[in-house]
Design a protein around this motif. Structure first.
Motif, PDB file in Angstrom:
ATOM      1  N   LEU A  47       9.835   6.587  23.226  1.00  0.00           N
ATOM      2  CA  LEU A  47       8.680   7.098  23.983  1.00  0.00           C
ATOM      3  C   LEU A  47       7.441   7.385  23.144  1.00  0.00           C
ATOM      4  CD1 LEU A  47       9.751   9.547  26.819  1.00  0.00           C
ATOM      5  CD2 LEU A  47       8.455   7.414  26.967  1.00  0.00           C
ATOM      6  N   ASP A  48       7.634   7.688  21.846  1.00  0.00           N
ATOM      7  CA  ASP A  48       6.438   7.993  21.053  1.00  0.00           C
ATOM      8  C   ASP A  48       5.601   6.746  20.777  1.00  0.00           C
ATOM      9  OD1 ASP A  48       8.412   6.947  19.454  1.00  0.00           O
ATOM     10  OD2 ASP A  48       7.833   8.082  17.666  1.00  0.00           O
ATOM     11  N   ARG A  49       6.211   5.546  20.976  1.00  0.00           N
ATOM     12  CA  ARG A  49       5.443   4.323  20.690  1.00  0.00           C
ATOM     13  C   ARG A  49       5.175   3.463  21.927  1.00  0.00           C
ATOM     14  NH1 ARG A  49       9.404   2.000  16.593  1.00  0.00           N
ATOM     15  NH2 ARG A  49      10.663   3.607  17.596  1.00  0.00           N
ATOM     16  N   TYR A  50       5.975   3.641  22.973  1.00  0.00           N
ATOM     17  CA  TYR A  50       5.861   2.743  24.130  1.00  0.00           C
ATOM     18  C   TYR A  50       5.937   3.530  25.429  1.00  0.00           C
ATOM     19  CZ  TYR A  50       7.567  -0.192  20.323  1.00  0.00           C
ATOM     20  OH  TYR A  50       7.733  -0.785  19.101  1.00  0.00           O
ATOM     21  N   GLU A  51       5.407   2.893  26.494  1.00  0.00           N
ATOM     22  CA  GLU A  51       5.677   3.400  27.836  1.00  0.00           C
ATOM     23  C   GLU A  51       7.008   2.775  28.240  1.00  0.00           C
ATOM     24  OE1 GLU A  51       3.954   2.645  32.290  1.00  0.00           O
ATOM     25  OE2 GLU A  51       2.512   2.592  30.644  1.00  0.00           O
ATOM     26  N   VAL A  52       8.006   3.591  28.536  1.00  0.00           N
ATOM     27  CA  VAL A  52       9.351   3.038  28.750  1.00  0.00           C
ATOM     28  C   VAL A  52       9.820   3.279  30.182  1.00  0.00           C
ATOM     29  CG1 VAL A  52      11.713   2.913  27.881  1.00  0.00           C
ATOM     30  CG2 VAL A  52       9.870   3.595  26.339  1.00  0.00           C
ATOM     31  N   LEU A  53      10.179   2.190  30.865  1.00  0.00           N
ATOM     32  CA  LEU A  53      10.736   2.294  32.213  1.00  0.00           C
ATOM     33  C   LEU A  53      12.222   1.965  32.152  1.00  0.00           C
ATOM     34  CD1 LEU A  53       7.626   1.443  32.626  1.00  0.00           C
ATOM     35  CD2 LEU A  53       8.389   0.777  34.893  1.00  0.00           C
ATOM     36  N   LEU A  54      12.985   2.608  33.017  1.00  0.00           N
ATOM     37  CA  LEU A  54      14.420   2.298  33.100  1.00  0.00           C
ATOM     38  C   LEU A  54      14.691   1.541  34.394  1.00  0.00           C
ATOM     39  CD1 LEU A  54      15.950   5.748  32.045  1.00  0.00           C
ATOM     40  CD2 LEU A  54      15.689   3.712  30.617  1.00  0.00           C
ATOM     41  N   ALA A  55      15.515   0.501  34.313  1.00  0.00           N
ATOM     42  CA  ALA A  55      15.961  -0.198  35.532  1.00  0.00           C
ATOM     43  C   ALA A  55      17.481  -0.153  35.565  1.00  0.00           C
ATOM     44  CB  ALA A  55      15.468  -1.640  35.530  1.00  0.00           C
ATOM     45  N   GLU A  56      18.015   0.714  36.422  1.00  0.00           N
ATOM     46  CA  GLU A  56      19.487   0.781  36.565  1.00  0.00           C
ATOM     47  C   GLU A  56      19.911  -0.282  37.561  1.00  0.00           C
ATOM     48  OE1 GLU A  56      21.563   4.608  36.681  1.00  0.00           O
ATOM     49  OE2 GLU A  56      22.474   3.905  38.548  1.00  0.00           O
ATOM     50  N   ILE A  57      20.846  -1.115  37.145  1.00  0.00           N
ATOM     51  CA  ILE A  57      21.276  -2.216  38.020  1.00  0.00           C
ATOM     52  C   ILE A  57      22.763  -2.065  38.345  1.00  0.00           C
ATOM     53  CG2 ILE A  57      19.492  -3.775  37.098  1.00  0.00           C
ATOM     54  CD1 ILE A  57      21.831  -5.193  35.565  1.00  0.00           C
ATOM     55  N   PRO A  58      23.249  -2.751  39.379  1.00  0.00           N
ATOM     56  CA  PRO A  58      24.676  -2.637  39.731  1.00  0.00           C
ATOM     57  C   PRO A  58      25.569  -3.068  38.567  1.00  0.00           C
ATOM     58  CG  PRO A  58      23.443  -3.697  41.495  1.00  0.00           C
ATOM     59  CD  PRO A  58      22.505  -3.594  40.328  1.00  0.00           C
ATOM     60  N   ASP A  59      26.768  -2.488  38.535  1.00  0.00           N
ATOM     61  CA  ASP A  59      27.662  -2.721  37.403  1.00  0.00           C
ATOM     62  C   ASP A  59      28.247  -4.131  37.396  1.00  0.00           C
ATOM     63  OD1 ASP A  59      28.854  -1.737  35.080  1.00  0.00           O
ATOM     64  OD2 ASP A  59      30.754  -1.355  36.112  1.00  0.00           O
ATOM     65  N   ALA A  60      28.546  -4.595  36.195  1.00  0.00           N
ATOM     66  CA  ALA A  60      29.302  -5.830  35.955  1.00  0.00           C
ATOM     67  C   ALA A  60      28.686  -7.021  36.710  1.00  0.00           C
ATOM     68  CB  ALA A  60      30.776  -5.599  36.298  1.00  0.00           C
ATOM     69  N   GLU A  61      29.527  -7.913  37.281  1.00  0.00           N
ATOM     70  CA  GLU A  61      28.998  -9.158  37.869  1.00  0.00           C
ATOM     71  C   GLU A  61      28.078  -8.884  39.055  1.00  0.00           C
ATOM     72  OE1 GLU A  61      29.452 -12.401  36.504  1.00  0.00           O
ATOM     73  OE2 GLU A  61      30.344 -11.155  34.961  1.00  0.00           O
ATOM     74  N   GLY A  65      25.666  -7.178  39.046  1.00  0.00           N
ATOM     75  CA  GLY A  65      24.311  -7.161  38.492  1.00  0.00           C
ATOM     76  C   GLY A  65      23.743  -8.544  38.242  1.00  0.00           C
ATOM     77  N   LYS A  66      24.607  -9.562  38.225  1.00  0.00           N
ATOM     78  CA  LYS A  66      24.134 -10.925  37.890  1.00  0.00           C
ATOM     79  C   LYS A  66      23.787 -11.696  39.169  1.00  0.00           C
ATOM     80  CE  LYS A  66      26.123 -13.501  34.707  1.00  0.00           C
ATOM     81  NZ  LYS A  66      27.061 -14.089  33.714  1.00  0.00           N
ATOM     82  N   ARG A  67      22.885 -11.112  39.979  1.00  0.00           N
ATOM     83  CA  ARG A  67      22.520 -11.746  41.242  1.00  0.00           C
ATOM     84  C   ARG A  67      20.998 -11.843  41.324  1.00  0.00           C
ATOM     85  NH1 ARG A  67      23.370  -8.760  45.574  1.00  0.00           N
ATOM     86  NH2 ARG A  67      23.649  -6.864  44.369  1.00  0.00           N
ATOM     87  N   VAL A  68      20.527 -12.804  42.101  1.00  0.00           N
ATOM     88  CA  VAL A  68      19.089 -13.021  42.181  1.00  0.00           C
ATOM     89  C   VAL A  68      18.368 -11.808  42.766  1.00  0.00           C
ATOM     90  CG1 VAL A  68      19.091 -14.219  44.434  1.00  0.00           C
ATOM     91  CG2 VAL A  68      17.320 -14.738  42.730  1.00  0.00           C
ATOM     92  N   GLU A  69      19.048 -11.082  43.672  1.00  0.00           N
ATOM     93  CA  GLU A  69      18.416  -9.883  44.253  1.00  0.00           C
ATOM     94  C   GLU A  69      18.161  -8.831  43.165  1.00  0.00           C
ATOM     95  OE1 GLU A  69      21.191 -11.272  45.280  1.00  0.00           O
ATOM     96  OE2 GLU A  69      20.945 -11.843  47.383  1.00  0.00           O
ATOM     97  N   VAL A  70      19.052  -8.786  42.184  1.00  0.00           N
ATOM     98  CA  VAL A  70      18.891  -7.796  41.102  1.00  0.00           C
ATOM     99  C   VAL A  70      17.757  -8.227  40.165  1.00  0.00           C
ATOM    100  CG1 VAL A  70      20.064  -6.592  39.214  1.00  0.00           C
ATOM    101  CG2 VAL A  70      21.330  -7.186  41.296  1.00  0.00           C
ATOM    102  N   ALA A  71      17.671  -9.527  39.901  1.00  0.00           N
ATOM    103  CA  ALA A  71      16.530 -10.017  39.116  1.00  0.00           C
ATOM    104  C   ALA A  71      15.234  -9.683  39.858  1.00  0.00           C
ATOM    105  CB  ALA A  71      16.658 -11.520  38.890  1.00  0.00           C
ATOM    106  N   ALA A  72      15.236  -9.886  41.176  1.00  0.00           N
ATOM    107  CA  ALA A  72      14.025  -9.614  41.971  1.00  0.00           C
ATOM    108  C   ALA A  72      13.656  -8.133  41.899  1.00  0.00           C
ATOM    109  CB  ALA A  72      14.240 -10.046  43.416  1.00  0.00           C
ATOM    110  N   PHE A  73      14.662  -7.264  41.880  1.00  0.00           N
ATOM    111  CA  PHE A  73      14.394  -5.822  41.735  1.00  0.00           C
ATOM    112  C   PHE A  73      13.678  -5.551  40.401  1.00  0.00           C
ATOM    113  CE2 PHE A  73      16.289  -2.107  39.498  1.00  0.00           C
ATOM    114  CZ  PHE A  73      15.557  -1.107  40.125  1.00  0.00           C
ATOM    115  N   CYS A  74      14.165  -6.183  39.325  1.00  0.00           N
ATOM    116  CA  CYS A  74      13.530  -5.976  38.008  1.00  0.00           C
ATOM    117  C   CYS A  74      12.101  -6.541  38.007  1.00  0.00           C
ATOM    118  CB  CYS A  74      14.350  -6.625  36.897  1.00  0.00           C
ATOM    119  SG  CYS A  74      15.961  -5.857  36.662  1.00  0.00           S
ATOM    120  N   TRP A  75      11.919  -7.729  38.615  1.00  0.00           N
ATOM    121  CA  TRP A  75      10.553  -8.309  38.696  1.00  0.00           C
ATOM    122  C   TRP A  75       9.630  -7.350  39.442  1.00  0.00           C
ATOM    123  CZ3 TRP A  75      13.237 -13.254  40.815  1.00  0.00           C
ATOM    124  CH2 TRP A  75      13.720 -14.031  39.747  1.00  0.00           C
TER     125      TRP A  75
END
Ligand SMILES: NC(=O)c1ccc[n+]([C@@H]2O[C@H](COP(=O)([O-])OP(=O)(O)OC[C@H]3O[C@@H](n4cnc5c(N)ncnc54)[C@H](O)[C@@H]3O)[C@@H](O)[C@H]2O)c1
Ligand SMILES: O=C(O)C(=O)C[C@@H](O)[C@H](O)[C@H](O)COP(=O)(O)O
Ligand SMILES: [Zn+2]
Length: 359
Positions: free
Chosen positions: A59-73, A75-85
């Protein structure tokens, strides 16, 4: 404090280091570079507390955002990528900002894909928190998501700027996840680095104890195999296919099991299958196939799969990325550390090998 970290280089057009050690999380900043202002830390629910600590550290050097995604596989879905985008879009992430993948292989695959696609590519730092992530998934720049039709069918080759493998993170990792990660360690042994197999056979308890010297050696040897291969062939034009040993059937099993099997467990069965294929074509002695079963069993990994599932698995294997047209291609072994490609095997041969692993 002495720094006992090791830096394993990936060379070539997309050079970076894999830093291995204890208490090395402060090396994350090395991969962010001077222009970065905003950072998105992608993490699973299990690591929410540690991700918040990582955020504090940055935090002292960057603006930091957290993206919590669903666990394990999940999380490997296009809807989750879209959430991060969406998170990045709403925070005005520009080309000079960065993504950190903080989790197991599922997270680093997804975070890598998000970094590769946002504005056609922003800085990516991978911080694997599972054994499998450290020895394999976070290294080498294969990123991706699953579709309904199969595993990793959408993705990009996109290199990180650094991989930080902090062994202290493994203290909270459940034992079954350590053992699942060992499937990829064993893979590295059979395709390229026999010392790995010797260390596991000498004392499986020490080998799988995250505090032992043997464990650290195994991590470094396995990363070394992956780093050497991807340094030569980043985009899988040839040599890199050897890292897919055990994965043709393994991915089909994961798909058939609706991702309820660990990736490592599925690859374990897949390696025995590939070894049986090699044996049936006359290229691999029985003793090496037995060695597969012995080592994987000593790690309590599965080596067989139910007999009635063959047609489903065969149909899914047709979509394997190594296939060319209708022709299946398997990585097999001519000996330990001598992988080769089996092109267009007869269905009868594939089925005969399946009968050898059917339970
Ligand atoms: N890109 C590649 O080259 C590559 C290579 C190998 C595997 N993979 C992919 O990696 C994935 C498998 O990775 P994985 O085995 O790490 O599984 P995973 O990412 O699903 O993580 C396994 C579990 O461990 C938990 N976890 C993670 N870190 C933890 C920690 N430090 N303490 C406690 N719990 C923790 C997670 O929340 C999860 O429930 C698969 O999707 C596979 O396809 C990719
Ligand atoms: O890095 C590679 O190349 C690998 O094949 C490593 C594998 O362990 C990994 O599971 C990979 O994601 C599989 O790739 P895929 O191209 O078959 O999806
Ligand atoms: Zn794998």
């Amino acid at each position: 404090m002495t720094d006992d970290s090791t830096a394993i280089p990936v060379t070539g057009d997309t050079a970076y280091d894999i830093v291995v050690g204890r208490g090395v999380l402060d090396r994350v900043g090395d991969g962010l570079g001077p222009g970065v202002k905003k950072v998105l830390v992608v993490h699973p629910p299990t690591l929410a507390v540690l991700a918040a600590e990582l955020r504090e550290q940055l935090l002292d050097r960057y603006e930091v955002l957290l993206a919590e995604i669903p666990d394990a596989e999940a999380g490997k879905r296009v809807e989750v990528a879209a959430f991060c985008w969406q998170v990045m879009g709403q925070a005005d992430f520009t080309r000079t900002d960065a993504v950190i993948g903080f989790g197991g292989g599922a997270v680093t695959d997804l975070a890598g894909f998000v970094a590769a696609t946002w504005l056609r590519g922003v800085t990516l730092v991978q911080v694997p928190t599972t054994l499998l992530g450290m020895v394999d998934a976070a290294v080498g720049g294969k990123t991706g998501i699953n579709t309904n039709e199969g595993k990793n069918l959408v993705g990009a080759f996109y290199p990180p700027s650094i991989v930080v493998a902090d062994l202290d993170l493994l203290t909270s990792l459940p034992r079954n996840e350590i053992l699942a990660g060992f499937a990829e360690v064993v893979k590295a042994g059979f395709i390229s680095e026999p010392e790995i197999l010797d260390i596991i056979e000498a004392d499986v308890d020490r080998a799988t104890d995250p505090t032992s010297d043997e464990f650290r050696r195994l991590i470094e040897l396995s990363i070394g195999v992956k780093a050497r291969v991807v340094s030569t062939d980043f985009k899988e034009a040839g040599l890199r296919e050897i890292l897919n040993y055990g994965h043709t059937l393994g991915h089909a099993i994961e798909h058939a099991e609706r991702y309820q099997w660990r990736h490592g467990a599925a690859v374990s069965v897949g390696m025995v299958y590939a070894a049986e294929l090699s044996r049936l074509t006359g290229s691999l002695p029985d003793a090496v196939v037995d060695r597969h079963r012995d080592i994987l069993t000593s790690l309590t990994l599965p080596t067989s799969y139910p007999a009635g599932r063959w047609q489903t698995l065969l149909a899914t294997m047709q979509r394997d990325k190594k296939s060319r047209g209708g022709m299946l291609r398997f990585i097999v072994l001519d000996d330990i550390a001598r992988p080769s490609v089996l092109q267009g095997p007869e269905t009868a041969l594939l089925f005969a090998a399946y009968q050898e692993i059917a339970s």
